[in-house]
Motif scaffolding. Structure first.
Motif, PDB file in Angstrom:
ATOM      1  N   LEU A  94     -43.515  38.341  -8.040  1.00 55.40           N
ATOM      2  CA  LEU A  94     -43.786  37.074  -7.365  1.00 55.40           C
ATOM      3  C   LEU A  94     -44.921  36.393  -8.110  1.00 55.40           C
ATOM      4  CD1 LEU A  94     -43.485  35.060  -4.980  1.00 55.40           C
ATOM      5  CD2 LEU A  94     -45.168  36.478  -3.747  1.00 55.40           C
ATOM      6  N   LEU A  95     -44.649  35.215  -8.637  1.00 55.57           N
ATOM      7  CA  LEU A  95     -45.665  34.433  -9.333  1.00 55.57           C
ATOM      8  C   LEU A  95     -46.295  33.451  -8.363  1.00 55.57           C
ATOM      9  CD1 LEU A  95     -47.113  33.426 -11.931  1.00 55.57           C
ATOM     10  CD2 LEU A  95     -45.119  31.938 -12.305  1.00 55.57           C
ATOM     11  N   VAL A  96     -47.618  33.437  -8.351  1.00 50.73           N
ATOM     12  CA  VAL A  96     -48.375  32.456  -7.575  1.00 50.73           C
ATOM     13  C   VAL A  96     -49.105  31.576  -8.574  1.00 50.73           C
ATOM     14  CG1 VAL A  96     -50.216  32.087  -5.874  1.00 50.73           C
ATOM     15  CG2 VAL A  96     -48.670  34.063  -5.641  1.00 50.73           C
ATOM     16  N   CYS A  97     -48.728  30.307  -8.611  1.00 49.68           N
ATOM     17  CA  CYS A  97     -49.378  29.325  -9.479  1.00 49.68           C
ATOM     18  C   CYS A  97     -50.024  28.304  -8.563  1.00 49.68           C
ATOM     19  CB  CYS A  97     -48.355  28.655 -10.399  1.00 49.68           C
ATOM     20  SG  CYS A  97     -49.068  27.330 -11.397  1.00 49.68           S
ATOM     21  N   ALA A  98     -51.340  28.368  -8.457  1.00 45.70           N
ATOM     22  CA  ALA A  98     -52.026  27.535  -7.481  1.00 45.70           C
ATOM     23  C   ALA A  98     -53.264  26.876  -8.073  1.00 45.70           C
ATOM     24  CB  ALA A  98     -52.422  28.369  -6.261  1.00 45.70           C
ATOM     25  N   HIS A  99     -53.368  25.592  -7.794  1.00 43.51           N
ATOM     26  CA  HIS A  99     -54.550  24.821  -8.165  1.00 43.51           C
ATOM     27  C   HIS A  99     -55.544  24.951  -7.018  1.00 43.51           C
ATOM     28  CE1 HIS A  99     -57.029  21.745  -9.898  1.00 43.51           C
ATOM     29  NE2 HIS A  99     -56.806  20.892  -8.916  1.00 43.51           N
ATOM     30  N   ALA A 100     -56.734  25.438  -7.313  1.00 43.32           N
ATOM     31  CA  ALA A 100     -57.733  25.703  -6.272  1.00 43.32           C
ATOM     32  C   ALA A 100     -59.103  25.190  -6.724  1.00 43.32           C
ATOM     33  CB  ALA A 100     -57.777  27.187  -5.964  1.00 43.32           C
ATOM     34  N   ASP A 110     -47.861  47.203   3.286  1.00 39.25           N
ATOM     35  CA  ASP A 110     -46.508  47.662   3.615  1.00 39.25           C
ATOM     36  C   ASP A 110     -45.470  47.202   2.598  1.00 39.25           C
ATOM     37  OD1 ASP A 110     -47.460  48.923   5.876  1.00 39.25           O
ATOM     38  OD2 ASP A 110     -46.893  47.304   7.248  1.00 39.25           O
ATOM     39  N   ILE A 111     -45.870  46.352   1.668  1.00 39.54           N
ATOM     40  CA  ILE A 111     -44.947  45.861   0.648  1.00 39.54           C
ATOM     41  C   ILE A 111     -45.266  46.581  -0.658  1.00 39.54           C
ATOM     42  CG2 ILE A 111     -44.175  43.826  -0.644  1.00 39.54           C
ATOM     43  CD1 ILE A 111     -44.999  42.173   1.836  1.00 39.54           C
ATOM     44  N   GLY A 112     -44.370  47.422  -1.088  1.00 36.97           N
ATOM     45  CA  GLY A 112     -44.632  48.211  -2.285  1.00 36.97           C
ATOM     46  C   GLY A 112     -43.796  47.837  -3.496  1.00 36.97           C
ATOM     47  N   GLY A 113     -42.769  47.044  -3.293  1.00 33.35           N
ATOM     48  CA  GLY A 113     -41.860  46.761  -4.386  1.00 33.35           C
ATOM     49  C   GLY A 113     -42.027  45.407  -5.037  1.00 33.35           C
ATOM     50  N   VAL A 114     -43.182  44.797  -4.836  1.00 31.54           N
ATOM     51  CA  VAL A 114     -43.413  43.463  -5.393  1.00 31.54           C
ATOM     52  C   VAL A 114     -44.757  43.436  -6.122  1.00 31.54           C
ATOM     53  CG1 VAL A 114     -43.719  41.002  -4.866  1.00 31.54           C
ATOM     54  CG2 VAL A 114     -42.040  42.332  -3.595  1.00 31.54           C
ATOM     55  N   GLU A 115     -44.699  43.039  -7.361  1.00 36.28           N
ATOM     56  CA  GLU A 115     -45.914  42.795  -8.137  1.00 36.28           C
ATOM     57  C   GLU A 115     -46.271  41.320  -7.958  1.00 36.28           C
ATOM     58  OE1 GLU A 115     -47.473  42.708 -12.774  1.00 36.28           O
ATOM     59  OE2 GLU A 115     -45.331  42.883 -12.351  1.00 36.28           O
ATOM     60  N   VAL A 116     -47.494  41.050  -7.548  1.00 35.96           N
ATOM     61  CA  VAL A 116     -47.951  39.676  -7.345  1.00 35.96           C
ATOM     62  C   VAL A 116     -48.801  39.277  -8.546  1.00 35.96           C
ATOM     63  CG1 VAL A 116     -49.212  38.083  -5.844  1.00 35.96           C
ATOM     64  CG2 VAL A 116     -47.920  39.991  -4.843  1.00 35.96           C
ATOM     65  N   VAL A 117     -48.348  38.265  -9.256  1.00 36.25           N
ATOM     66  CA  VAL A 117     -49.048  37.759 -10.429  1.00 36.25           C
ATOM     67  C   VAL A 117     -49.637  36.402 -10.066  1.00 36.25           C
ATOM     68  CG1 VAL A 117     -48.811  37.020 -12.833  1.00 36.25           C
ATOM     69  CG2 VAL A 117     -47.457  38.949 -11.967  1.00 36.25           C
ATOM     70  N   VAL A 118     -50.946  36.265 -10.226  1.00 36.04           N
ATOM     71  CA  VAL A 118     -51.633  35.030  -9.865  1.00 36.04           C
ATOM     72  C   VAL A 118     -52.096  34.340 -11.142  1.00 36.04           C
ATOM     73  CG1 VAL A 118     -53.513  34.012  -8.512  1.00 36.04           C
ATOM     74  CG2 VAL A 118     -52.437  36.149  -7.752  1.00 36.04           C
ATOM     75  N   LYS A 119     -51.695  33.086 -11.281  1.00 40.45           N
ATOM     76  CA  LYS A 119     -52.044  32.323 -12.477  1.00 40.45           C
ATOM     77  C   LYS A 119     -52.614  30.967 -12.078  1.00 40.45           C
ATOM     78  CE  LYS A 119     -50.257  34.834 -15.934  1.00 40.45           C
ATOM     79  NZ  LYS A 119     -50.725  34.987 -17.276  1.00 40.45           N
ATOM     80  N   ALA A 120     -53.673  30.577 -12.760  1.00 39.87           N
ATOM     81  CA  ALA A 120     -54.167  29.204 -12.640  1.00 39.87           C
ATOM     82  C   ALA A 120     -53.185  28.321 -13.398  1.00 39.87           C
ATOM     83  CB  ALA A 120     -55.562  29.103 -13.245  1.00 39.87           C
ATOM     84  N   PRO A 121     -53.077  27.060 -13.026  1.00 40.34           N
ATOM     85  CA  PRO A 121     -52.115  26.188 -13.712  1.00 40.34           C
ATOM     86  C   PRO A 121     -52.262  26.170 -15.239  1.00 40.34           C
ATOM     87  CG  PRO A 121     -52.917  25.109 -11.748  1.00 40.34           C
ATOM     88  CD  PRO A 121     -53.722  26.371 -11.918  1.00 40.34           C
TER      89      PRO A 121
END
Length: 153
Positions: free
Chosen positions: A4-10, A30-41
């Motif tokens: 899951l990619l999170v691309c957020a302007h903050a 409880d969520i083990g099968g998802v890698e969360v990748v956080v990227k700045a724009p």
């Protein structure tokens, strides 16, 4: 493992809190099968989008439109992702000082061209900042990650 990619302007403390809440929800224990990748724009590249299984976009409303840095992501990545990411599940949230209509319409227009699939109702956080925005972002992150892990999206 799904990504899951999170691309957020903050650009402010409050928008950073919203992004972090979304990430916290997506990284629920409880969520083990998802890698969360956080990227700045500015750090988001076409390969980040091409390699994800779903994406959440976070933006401020600037002059009735999405943040320029989010628009820049679309400008840089659009043609490399066109026809390669059709059906990509996505959601977005907008920190809107006004009504968020122009921002919503702009994101909808671009993602329609990409043929991405909106899987959550857009979260438009309007008006003066409210603590509820943080909770809503956390729920959005949890919902996206849980749906991705379960194969619903």
């Amino acid at each position: 493992m799904k990504r899951l990619l999170v691309c957020a302007h903050a650009p402010s403390l409050n928008t950073a809190r919203m992004r972090e809440a979304l990430v916290k929800g997506a990284r629920h224990p409880d969520i083990g099968g998802v890698e969360v990748v956080v990227k700045a724009p500015l750090d988001t590249q076409p390969d980040d989008i091409l390699s994800c299984d779903a994406i959440v976009i976070g933006t401020t409303e600037n002059l009735g439109y999405m943040a320029g840095l989010i628009k820049d992501v679309f400008d840089r990545c659009y043609y490399e992702c066109l026809e390669k990411t059709e059906g990509l599940p996505f959601a977005f949230y907008v920190r809107a000082g006004h009504d968020g209509t122009g921002t919503h319409r702009a994101i909808e227009s671009i993602t329609t061209g990409l043929r991405w699939r909106l899987v959550q109702e857009p979260l438009i956080c309007r008006g003066e900042f409210q603590e509820e925005f943080v909770d809503q972002c956390q729920r959005l992150g949890l919902s996206m990650a849980a749906s991705l892990e379960a194969g619903i999206i």
